[in-house]
Design an enzyme around this catalytic site. Structure first.
Site, mmCIF file in Angstrom:
data_model
loop_
_atom_site.group_PDB
_atom_site.id
_atom_site.type_symbol
_atom_site.label_atom_id
_atom_site.label_comp_id
_atom_site.label_asym_id
_atom_site.label_seq_id
_atom_site.Cartn_x
_atom_site.Cartn_y
_atom_site.Cartn_z
ATOM 1 N N GLY A 46 -5.724 54.042 18.829
ATOM 2 C CA GLY A 46 -7.024 54.513 18.387
ATOM 3 C C GLY A 46 -7.196 55.979 18.715
ATOM 4 O O GLY A 46 -6.596 56.486 19.676
ATOM 5 N N GLN A 51 -11.474 63.757 19.955
ATOM 6 C CA GLN A 51 -10.185 63.990 20.630
ATOM 7 C C GLN A 51 -9.323 65.023 19.917
ATOM 8 O O GLN A 51 -8.325 65.483 20.481
ATOM 9 C CB GLN A 51 -9.405 62.678 20.769
ATOM 10 N N CYS A 92 -5.654 55.973 27.336
ATOM 11 C CA CYS A 92 -6.318 56.889 26.395
ATOM 12 C C CYS A 92 -5.368 58.036 26.101
ATOM 13 O O CYS A 92 -4.742 58.570 27.023
ATOM 14 C CB CYS A 92 -7.607 57.416 27.020
ATOM 15 N N LEU A 93 -5.270 58.423 24.834
ATOM 16 C CA LEU A 93 -4.367 59.517 24.461
ATOM 17 C C LEU A 93 -4.787 60.840 25.096
ATOM 18 O O LEU A 93 -3.968 61.745 25.229
ATOM 19 C CB LEU A 93 -4.316 59.662 22.932
ATOM 20 N N HIS A 134 -13.818 51.363 23.180
ATOM 21 C CA HIS A 134 -13.246 52.598 23.728
ATOM 22 C C HIS A 134 -13.532 53.788 22.801
ATOM 23 O O HIS A 134 -13.966 54.850 23.253
ATOM 24 C CB HIS A 134 -11.734 52.389 23.911
ATOM 25 N N GLU A 135 -13.308 53.591 21.491
ATOM 26 C CA GLU A 135 -13.486 54.704 20.545
ATOM 27 C C GLU A 135 -14.963 55.046 20.354
ATOM 28 O O GLU A 135 -15.323 56.225 20.224
ATOM 29 C CB GLU A 135 -12.817 54.386 19.205
ATOM 30 N N HIS A 138 -16.069 57.171 23.163
ATOM 31 C CA HIS A 138 -15.689 58.583 22.992
ATOM 32 C C HIS A 138 -16.779 59.363 22.261
ATOM 33 O O HIS A 138 -17.030 60.536 22.557
ATOM 34 C CB HIS A 138 -14.397 58.685 22.170
#
Ligand code: CO
Length: 148
Positions: A46, A51, A92-93, A134-135, A138
């Protein structure tokens, strides 16, 4: 399509509120395409627009499980209902080389729009529910490490 740079923990933009998408134009579609390419290139499940430095409420998600819907593009997503809870590993990226156990709802229902502005409804359990939460976090400046 083009890969974009992923913003990492420590950059204050990750703590900002993303704005609702109101215009569903080629600029948005290019952003979504670039986000997909970026996510797949790094093997993520995701990625939210913030991000890659764009404060818009847009995300791409693909848990790699076709039965969970495969690739999703969600614009202006809102969790309308959640059920249960589950604790599992999460990463997380924007926070490389780290994973923590986080408790999330077991199942969530989400209202959103597609890339053309059409209303869509999605639901997910387990890892997909985790990715959806999670997204969406963000977009509100929240990172999973806040929930440890
Ligand atoms: Co993340």
């Amino acid at each position: 399509m083009a890969k974009r740079n992923i913003i990492k923990l420590g950059d204050e933009i990750l703590r900002k509120q993303s704005k609702p998408v109101e215009v569903f134009d080629e600029k948005l579609w290019t952003l979504l395409d670039d986000m997909k390419e970026t996510m797949y290139a790094i093997g993520g499940v995701g990625l939210a627009a913030v991000q890659v430095g764009i404060l818009k409420r847009a995300t791409v998600i693909d848990t790699g499980e076709p039965e969970e819907g495969g690739l999703m593009e969600l614009i202006n997503p809102v969790i309308t209902k959640s059920e249960g809870s589950k604790t599992d590993r999460e990463g997380c990226l924007s926070i490389p080389d780290r994973e923590e156990k986080i408790t999330r709802p077991e199942t969530v229902w989400v209202s959103a729009q597609d890339r053309h502005g059409n209303k869509i409804e999605v639901s997910g359990s387990g890892y997909l529910a985790r990715a959806l939460c999670h997204e969406i976090d963000h977009m509100n400046g929240v990172l999973y490490i806040d929930k440890i």
